[in-house]
Write a protein that holds these residues in place. Sequence first.
Motif, PDB file in Angstrom:
ATOM      1  N   TYR A 113       3.657 -24.097  74.375  1.00 38.69           N
ATOM      2  CA  TYR A 113       2.307 -22.717  74.469  1.00 38.69           C
ATOM      3  C   TYR A 113       2.881 -22.058  75.167  1.00 38.69           C
ATOM      4  N   LEU A 114       2.888 -20.452  75.924  1.00 38.77           N
ATOM      5  CA  LEU A 114       2.286 -20.359  77.202  1.00 38.77           C
ATOM      6  C   LEU A 114       1.104 -19.796  76.390  1.00 38.77           C
ATOM      7  N   ASP A 174      -0.233 -14.916  79.206  1.00 37.39           N
ATOM      8  CA  ASP A 174       0.746 -13.827  79.317  1.00 37.39           C
ATOM      9  C   ASP A 174       1.382 -13.966  79.982  1.00 37.39           C
ATOM     10  N   ILE A 176      11.917 -11.757  78.961  1.00 36.69           N
ATOM     11  CA  ILE A 176      10.378 -12.491  78.424  1.00 36.69           C
ATOM     12  C   ILE A 176       9.070 -11.016  78.515  1.00 36.69           C
ATOM     13  N   ASN A 195       9.666  -9.776  74.979  1.00 39.75           N
ATOM     14  CA  ASN A 195       9.202 -10.831  74.010  1.00 39.75           C
ATOM     15  C   ASN A 195       8.337 -11.686  73.744  1.00 39.75           C
ATOM     16  N   LEU A 196       7.147 -11.955  75.320  1.00 39.27           N
ATOM     17  CA  LEU A 196       6.536 -13.566  74.591  1.00 39.27           C
ATOM     18  C   LEU A 196       5.063 -12.423  75.435  1.00 39.27           C
ATOM     19  N   LYS A 197       4.701 -13.226  75.221  1.00 41.14           N
ATOM     20  CA  LYS A 197       3.237 -12.955  74.734  1.00 41.14           C
ATOM     21  C   LYS A 197       1.798 -14.526  74.710  1.00 41.14           C
ATOM     22  N   SER A 225       2.329 -18.100  72.578  1.00 40.65           N
ATOM     23  CA  SER A 225       3.851 -17.936  72.154  1.00 40.65           C
ATOM     24  C   SER A 225       5.504 -19.174  72.726  1.00 40.65           C
ATOM     25  N   VAL A 244       7.625 -21.311  73.244  1.00 41.62           N
ATOM     26  CA  VAL A 244       8.639 -20.977  73.860  1.00 41.62           C
ATOM     27  C   VAL A 244       9.344 -22.559  74.178  1.00 41.62           C
ATOM     28  N   GLU A 278      12.201 -18.332  72.984  1.00 39.85           N
ATOM     29  CA  GLU A 278      11.129 -17.998  72.023  1.00 39.85           C
ATOM     30  C   GLU A 278      12.082 -18.837  71.271  1.00 39.85           C
TER      31      GLU A 278
END
Length: 133
Positions: free
Chosen positions: A12-13, A16, A65, A68-70, A73, A75, A113
């Motif tokens: 997981y991120l 951000d 990214i 779509n990613l924060k 997310s 991944v 993702e």
Amino acid sequence: MRTRSEATVVGYLAKDPQIIEKENAKFANLVVGTNETFTKKNGEKESHVTWHDVAIYSDFVINNIAVNLKKGSAVSVLGTIKQYDKIVQTVDGEKRIPMNKIVVSSYFGDVFEIVKPSKKEIFDTNDLDMDVF
């Protein structure tokens, strides 16, 4: 034979994505956390989080990214492992700490993702028309 240090990290991120643009260069930094849970001999469960630094140098992946990613997310990161020295200021002066970073370049690597399907998207195979053949 050519060799490569390859890594796949699924996690997981932590924050951000950080996208940096300088003159003619664009790159991004991610921090991905992976969790390992195990049971000790005494039956007690213990969890350990490992943080992975990811550097991205592929414009295509960076654009993906950014949209779509924060933070939070899920991944999957595929890249090569690069070692570098992190310089830390101590009371006695500078200290070099060897660190590893996963690098995603335009030549090798990607970031995906992982999307958990909603209950509406999960379907029963009985709903499929199997009379095609």
